[in-house]
Write an enzyme that holds these catalytic residues in place. Sequence first.
Site, PDB file in Angstrom:
ATOM      1  N   ALA A  23     137.091  26.884  85.204  1.00 20.41           N
ATOM      2  CA  ALA A  23     136.277  27.735  86.075  1.00 20.41           C
ATOM      3  C   ALA A  23     134.818  27.825  85.644  1.00 20.41           C
ATOM      4  O   ALA A  23     133.954  28.203  86.428  1.00 20.41           O
ATOM      5  CB  ALA A  23     136.891  29.127  86.143  1.00 20.41           C
ATOM      6  N   ALA A  24     134.535  27.456  84.378  1.00 20.60           N
ATOM      7  CA  ALA A  24     133.135  27.490  83.928  1.00 20.60           C
ATOM      8  C   ALA A  24     132.452  26.136  84.117  1.00 20.60           C
ATOM      9  O   ALA A  24     131.293  25.966  83.749  1.00 20.60           O
ATOM     10  CB  ALA A  24     133.086  27.893  82.448  1.00 20.60           C
ATOM     11  N   ASP A  78     139.497  29.377  81.749  1.00 21.62           N
ATOM     12  CA  ASP A  78     138.794  28.339  80.969  1.00 21.62           C
ATOM     13  C   ASP A  78     139.191  28.534  79.506  1.00 21.62           C
ATOM     14  O   ASP A  78     140.040  29.375  79.194  1.00 21.62           O
ATOM     15  CB  ASP A  78     137.267  28.387  81.208  1.00 21.62           C
ATOM     16  N   ARG A 129     136.459  12.623  79.036  1.00 31.57           N
ATOM     17  CA  ARG A 129     136.444  11.462  78.163  1.00 31.57           C
ATOM     18  C   ARG A 129     135.200  11.511  77.290  1.00 31.57           C
ATOM     19  O   ARG A 129     134.090  11.649  77.804  1.00 31.57           O
ATOM     20  CB  ARG A 129     136.428  10.197  79.028  1.00 31.57           C
ATOM     21  N   ARG A 132     141.508   5.322  76.669  1.00 33.47           N
ATOM     22  CA  ARG A 132     142.175   5.900  77.842  1.00 33.47           C
ATOM     23  C   ARG A 132     143.467   6.626  77.424  1.00 33.47           C
ATOM     24  O   ARG A 132     143.808   7.679  77.940  1.00 33.47           O
ATOM     25  CB  ARG A 132     142.475   4.766  78.828  1.00 33.47           C
ATOM     26  N   GLN A 177     150.134  24.278  81.406  1.00 32.92           N
ATOM     27  CA  GLN A 177     149.873  24.920  82.702  1.00 32.92           C
ATOM     28  C   GLN A 177     151.092  24.841  83.618  1.00 32.92           C
ATOM     29  O   GLN A 177     151.344  25.763  84.403  1.00 32.92           O
ATOM     30  CB  GLN A 177     148.616  24.314  83.325  1.00 32.92           C
ATOM     31  N   VAL A 221     142.973  18.427  90.285  1.00 29.39           N
ATOM     32  CA  VAL A 221     141.706  17.693  90.429  1.00 29.39           C
ATOM     33  C   VAL A 221     141.364  16.989  89.112  1.00 29.39           C
ATOM     34  O   VAL A 221     140.881  15.863  89.093  1.00 29.39           O
ATOM     35  CB  VAL A 221     140.571  18.664  90.827  1.00 29.39           C
ATOM     36  N   GLY A 222     141.641  17.658  87.990  1.00 35.54           N
ATOM     37  CA  GLY A 222     141.282  17.129  86.664  1.00 35.54           C
ATOM     38  C   GLY A 222     141.967  15.792  86.389  1.00 35.54           C
ATOM     39  O   GLY A 222     143.152  15.625  86.687  1.00 35.54           O
ATOM     40  N   ASP A 235     137.846  10.582  97.721  1.00 39.71           N
ATOM     41  CA  ASP A 235     137.821   9.157  98.045  1.00 39.71           C
ATOM     42  C   ASP A 235     137.918   8.959  99.563  1.00 39.71           C
ATOM     43  O   ASP A 235     137.240   8.119 100.139  1.00 39.71           O
ATOM     44  CB  ASP A 235     138.976   8.446  97.330  1.00 39.71           C
ATOM     45  N   HIS A 253     144.022   8.003  91.931  1.00 40.82           N
ATOM     46  CA  HIS A 253     142.597   8.344  91.976  1.00 40.82           C
ATOM     47  C   HIS A 253     141.937   7.664  90.775  1.00 40.82           C
ATOM     48  O   HIS A 253     141.676   8.270  89.752  1.00 40.82           O
ATOM     49  CB  HIS A 253     142.382   9.862  91.917  1.00 40.82           C
TER      50      HIS A 253
HETATM   51  P1  NAI Z   1     133.265  19.994  83.538  1.00 43.83           P
HETATM   52  O1  NAI Z   1     133.322  19.366  82.187  1.00 43.83           O
HETATM   53  O2  NAI Z   1     131.957  20.457  84.096  1.00 43.83           O
HETATM   54  O3  NAI Z   1     134.255  21.252  83.584  1.00 43.83           O
HETATM   55  C1  NAI Z   1     135.541  21.207  83.090  1.00 43.83           C
HETATM   56  C2  NAI Z   1     135.889  22.592  82.611  1.00 43.83           C
HETATM   57  O4  NAI Z   1     137.270  22.582  82.242  1.00 43.83           O
HETATM   58  C3  NAI Z   1     135.100  23.037  81.369  1.00 43.83           C
HETATM   59  O5  NAI Z   1     134.533  24.316  81.603  1.00 43.83           O
HETATM   60  C4  NAI Z   1     136.166  23.073  80.281  1.00 43.83           C
HETATM   61  O6  NAI Z   1     135.914  24.046  79.292  1.00 43.83           O
HETATM   62  C5  NAI Z   1     137.404  23.401  81.108  1.00 43.83           C
HETATM   63  N1  NAI Z   1     138.674  23.140  80.426  1.00 43.83           N
HETATM   64  C6  NAI Z   1     138.984  22.168  79.531  1.00 43.83           C
HETATM   65  N2  NAI Z   1     140.251  22.320  79.090  1.00 43.83           N
HETATM   66  C7  NAI Z   1     140.757  23.386  79.744  1.00 43.83           C
HETATM   67  C8  NAI Z   1     142.010  24.052  79.709  1.00 43.83           C
HETATM   68  N3  NAI Z   1     142.989  23.633  78.899  1.00 43.83           N
HETATM   69  N4  NAI Z   1     142.191  25.116  80.513  1.00 43.83           N
HETATM   70  C9  NAI Z   1     141.206  25.564  81.310  1.00 43.83           C
HETATM   71  N5  NAI Z   1     139.988  24.997  81.371  1.00 43.83           N
HETATM   72  C10 NAI Z   1     139.768  23.916  80.604  1.00 43.83           C
HETATM   73  O7  NAI Z   1     133.975  18.957  84.522  1.00 43.83           O
HETATM   74  P2  NAI Z   1     133.929  18.880  86.101  1.00 43.83           P
HETATM   75  O8  NAI Z   1     132.777  18.025  86.517  1.00 43.83           O
HETATM   76  O9  NAI Z   1     134.078  20.226  86.681  1.00 43.83           O
HETATM   77  O10 NAI Z   1     135.253  17.990  86.364  1.00 43.83           O
HETATM   78  C11 NAI Z   1     136.535  18.518  86.101  1.00 43.83           C
HETATM   79  C12 NAI Z   1     137.584  17.439  86.204  1.00 43.83           C
HETATM   80  O11 NAI Z   1     137.651  16.921  87.526  1.00 43.83           O
HETATM   81  C13 NAI Z   1     137.353  16.209  85.297  1.00 43.83           C
HETATM   82  O12 NAI Z   1     138.597  15.841  84.734  1.00 43.83           O
HETATM   83  C14 NAI Z   1     136.883  15.152  86.274  1.00 43.83           C
HETATM   84  O13 NAI Z   1     137.177  13.857  85.803  1.00 43.83           O
HETATM   85  C15 NAI Z   1     137.727  15.496  87.475  1.00 43.83           C
HETATM   86  N6  NAI Z   1     137.270  14.970  88.764  1.00 43.83           N
HETATM   87  C16 NAI Z   1     138.242  14.594  89.666  1.00 43.83           C
HETATM   88  C17 NAI Z   1     137.907  14.118  90.896  1.00 43.83           C
HETATM   89  C18 NAI Z   1     138.972  13.709  91.878  1.00 43.83           C
HETATM   90  O14 NAI Z   1     138.597  13.187  92.934  1.00 43.83           O
HETATM   91  N7  NAI Z   1     140.255  13.892  91.629  1.00 43.83           N
HETATM   92  C19 NAI Z   1     136.495  13.983  91.307  1.00 43.83           C
HETATM   93  C20 NAI Z   1     135.552  14.431  90.305  1.00 43.83           C
HETATM   94  C21 NAI Z   1     135.945  14.887  89.078  1.00 43.83           C
END
Ligand code: NAI
Length: 332
Positions: free
Chosen positions: A12-13, A42, A92, A98, A112, A129-130, A159, A187
């Site tokens: 969320a952050a 977070d 990453r 990987r 989770q 999403v992650g 996509d 994805h």
């Molecule tokens: P970001 O790095 O800005 O934010 C990720 C957040 O997740 C951070 O605040 C981090 O502290 C938090 N986090 C890490 N481990 C956690 C946990 N165990 N529990 C709760 N929070 C946790 O990254 P962003 O840009 O927001 O991207 C998030 C994810 O989405 C990445 O894995 C990225 O690869 C993925 N993504 C997926 C897409 C899709 O189409 N499926 C498209 C774009 C990004």
Amino acid sequence: MAEPIDVVITGAAGQIAYSLLYQIAAGTVFGPQQPVNLRLLDIPPMMKVLDGVVMELEDLALPLLREVLPTAEPAKAFNNVAAAFLVGAMPRKEGMERKDLLAANVEIFKVQGEALDKYARKDVKVLVVGNPANTNALICSHYAPSIPKENFTAMTRLDQNRAQAALATRLNVQVDQVKNVIIWGNHSSTQYPDAAHATVTLSSGVKAVSSEINDDEWLNNIFVTMIQKRGAAVIAARKMSSAMSAAKAAGDHMRDWWFGTKPGEWVSMGVVSDGSYGIPKDIVFSFPVTIKDKRYEIVQNLPINDSAKSKLDITSKELEEERTEANNVLKK
Ligand code: NAI
């Protein structure tokens, strides 16, 4: 007005959440009649940043937004949730293989999944999403056996939106004139963006995109590669990954799941494979789906030619490998 629903957003952050939270609070996702309580999860080092996000949410002054709970505890974050956006994941880092990335994320999505199993509503809709989103969704569902498998999905909507926009640009039409482009598979760069069944609405009627473009080389190679590499192109330009468009796609995915697809239209979602189109069971694979009463069905009987079949094989193979690697981590 309806009772508020509890919605969790993990990560969320982070960047994506920053755009996504506004959409949810403003009513774009669950509708203008549905108040929401937000649970923001977070990790502990991000709690200060999250305080700032909470202040901004207050300052939006949006009437649908009721309680907001920032937390680092999954038990609190997942309590009673009706919808879960699992955005947070281990990014990453330089020099990271990987496999290491997968291992770190398997642990997060195991925790989770267990929290969803214990604390969430049994009809919770989970959108992962992650990354690696498909395999994370599979792991999460595995650790939440009391929640039906079909309630776990992975996001390939970004996509799909990219593909739809690219076709509209090529055809020189407004983006909403193009429908039913499909994202098959993972994805990742092995995904198969497929315009073979897409249509475009022109003043002369609804036409097949493939016959209007009439350029097999572009459709089968250039377009496919462009969509597969679009995420990398955004990173190269912005030095950060897609966030605004990813958040919009997450909202689109959940809204369609909540309210259903329009007649004659389908959307792509990573869902647990039931063997449709010969895809192995028990991987989370992106298929075209239609949605009614909050339940999706995979669109059946689309003709798949040999070239498309070989592309489906590549992406399903990668997902099977990811599943094997994830299972190896979990066995340790
Ligand atoms: P970001 O790095 O800005 O934010 C990720 C957040 O997740 C951070 O605040 C981090 O502290 C938090 N986090 C890490 N481990 C956690 C946990 N165990 N529990 C709760 N929070 C946790 O990254 P962003 O840009 O927001 O991207 C998030 C994810 O989405 C990445 O894995 C990225 O690869 C993925 N993504 C997926 C897409 C899709 O189409 N499926 C498209 C774009 C990004």
